[in-house]
Motif scaffolding. Sequence first.
Motif, PDB file in Angstrom:
ATOM      1  N   PRO A  68      29.084  32.495  43.449  1.00 54.55           N
ATOM      2  CA  PRO A  68      29.506  33.521  44.443  1.00 54.55           C
ATOM      3  C   PRO A  68      29.665  32.733  45.857  1.00 54.55           C
ATOM      4  CG  PRO A  68      27.036  32.835  43.482  1.00 54.55           C
ATOM      5  CD  PRO A  68      27.926  32.004  43.302  1.00 54.55           C
ATOM      6  N   PRO A  69      29.719  32.074  46.783  1.00 56.77           N
ATOM      7  CA  PRO A  69      30.641  31.404  47.483  1.00 56.77           C
ATOM      8  C   PRO A  69      31.834  31.201  47.564  1.00 56.77           C
ATOM      9  CG  PRO A  69      29.002  29.448  47.107  1.00 56.77           C
ATOM     10  CD  PRO A  69      28.540  30.424  46.395  1.00 56.77           C
ATOM     11  N   LEU A  70      31.717  30.706  46.602  1.00 62.58           N
ATOM     12  CA  LEU A  70      33.832  30.640  46.022  1.00 62.58           C
ATOM     13  C   LEU A  70      34.338  31.857  46.067  1.00 62.58           C
ATOM     14  CD1 LEU A  70      34.204  27.746  43.505  1.00 62.58           C
ATOM     15  CD2 LEU A  70      34.583  27.817  46.267  1.00 62.58           C
ATOM     16  N   ALA A  76      38.520  36.034  51.281  1.00 64.88           N
ATOM     17  CA  ALA A  76      38.776  35.848  52.552  1.00 64.88           C
ATOM     18  C   ALA A  76      39.683  35.107  52.812  1.00 64.88           C
ATOM     19  CB  ALA A  76      37.565  35.181  53.557  1.00 64.88           C
ATOM     20  N   HIS A  77      40.501  34.695  51.885  1.00 64.37           N
ATOM     21  CA  HIS A  77      41.371  34.001  52.201  1.00 64.37           C
ATOM     22  C   HIS A  77      43.399  34.404  51.890  1.00 64.37           C
ATOM     23  CE1 HIS A  77      41.019  29.933  54.506  1.00 64.37           C
ATOM     24  NE2 HIS A  77      39.693  30.109  53.561  1.00 64.37           N
ATOM     25  N   ASP A 112      37.249  25.336  54.054  1.00 60.53           N
ATOM     26  CA  ASP A 112      36.160  26.386  53.704  1.00 60.53           C
ATOM     27  C   ASP A 112      35.824  25.862  51.725  1.00 60.53           C
ATOM     28  OD1 ASP A 112      36.685  27.599  55.733  1.00 60.53           O
ATOM     29  OD2 ASP A 112      37.222  29.639  54.950  1.00 60.53           O
ATOM     30  N   VAL A 113      36.307  25.947  50.220  1.00 57.39           N
ATOM     31  CA  VAL A 113      36.169  25.527  49.983  1.00 57.39           C
ATOM     32  C   VAL A 113      35.066  23.723  50.006  1.00 57.39           C
ATOM     33  CG1 VAL A 113      36.887  23.891  47.792  1.00 57.39           C
ATOM     34  CG2 VAL A 113      37.698  25.927  48.715  1.00 57.39           C
ATOM     35  N   LEU A 190      43.704  35.029  45.121  1.00 51.00           N
ATOM     36  CA  LEU A 190      43.040  35.282  46.646  1.00 51.00           C
ATOM     37  C   LEU A 190      43.369  36.293  47.211  1.00 51.00           C
ATOM     38  CD1 LEU A 190      44.226  32.493  47.036  1.00 51.00           C
ATOM     39  CD2 LEU A 190      42.192  31.747  47.917  1.00 51.00           C
ATOM     40  N   GLY A 191      42.150  36.162  48.006  1.00 49.82           N
ATOM     41  CA  GLY A 191      42.566  37.820  48.909  1.00 49.82           C
ATOM     42  C   GLY A 191      41.909  39.461  48.777  1.00 49.82           C
ATOM     43  N   SER A 192      41.785  39.377  47.477  1.00 46.18           N
ATOM     44  CA  SER A 192      41.176  40.581  47.379  1.00 46.18           C
ATOM     45  C   SER A 192      39.685  40.144  46.280  1.00 46.18           C
ATOM     46  CB  SER A 192      41.719  41.022  45.816  1.00 46.18           C
ATOM     47  OG  SER A 192      41.813  40.015  43.928  1.00 46.18           O
ATOM     48  N   GLY A 193      39.098  39.199  45.734  1.00 46.97           N
ATOM     49  CA  GLY A 193      38.050  38.776  45.313  1.00 46.97           C
ATOM     50  C   GLY A 193      37.703  39.420  43.616  1.00 46.97           C
TER      51      GLY A 193
END
Length: 199
Positions: A68-70, A76-77, A112-113, A190-193
């Motif tokens: 979930p956190p990753l 967000a990036h 962030d990772v 990245l950028g889409s989730g």
Amino acid sequence: MEEQNRPATVRVFIALAPPDEAKGELEDALLPAYASHPRMRWNRIEDWHITLAFLGELPATTVPLLIPPLAGLAAAHRPPLLSLRGGGAFDDRVLWSGVDGDLDALHAIADDVRGAVRDCGIAFEGRPLRPHLTLARARRGDRSSVAEIAEGIAGFSGLPWAAECLHLVGSNAGRSPGPIHYRDVEAWTLGSGRARSGT
């Protein structure tokens, strides 16, 4: 039966990976070295990656806590624009190619990772990030091959590419005498989730 065969631990790292076109450019630059140094322990090209956090051996039950956190930070990036450039050696035994481009964005993703890993209560050796691809390792006692190959690719400069996915990777390191193989536990655009399961 399948549950019994699953390992209790898994060797894990989090990484970005170049696209096939970028890997192909570097592979072409390495062709003379493949021919002249066949005894080097060459990494499989499909396994080339930029490690952001190496977590080592984790209990298999811990790995899902990272998902979930990753996934959230991947959303967000935006994909950083990177390129492969030159080569070098670690300790005269490990051959690598360097990474160039938007290194500030790369370091922000790595920070962030690493924060997400710590927030999950997972301890790991947080060495300073030195973005690179590990290409090969010299066999014991061979101190000359890596330096020669690194000199041969010192002028290599690949085309820019977008690092589009964040990968949570498991490996079979230490589980068999053969080569190390990697597989995505999960990957996110990245950028889409969006998760890219089964890659």
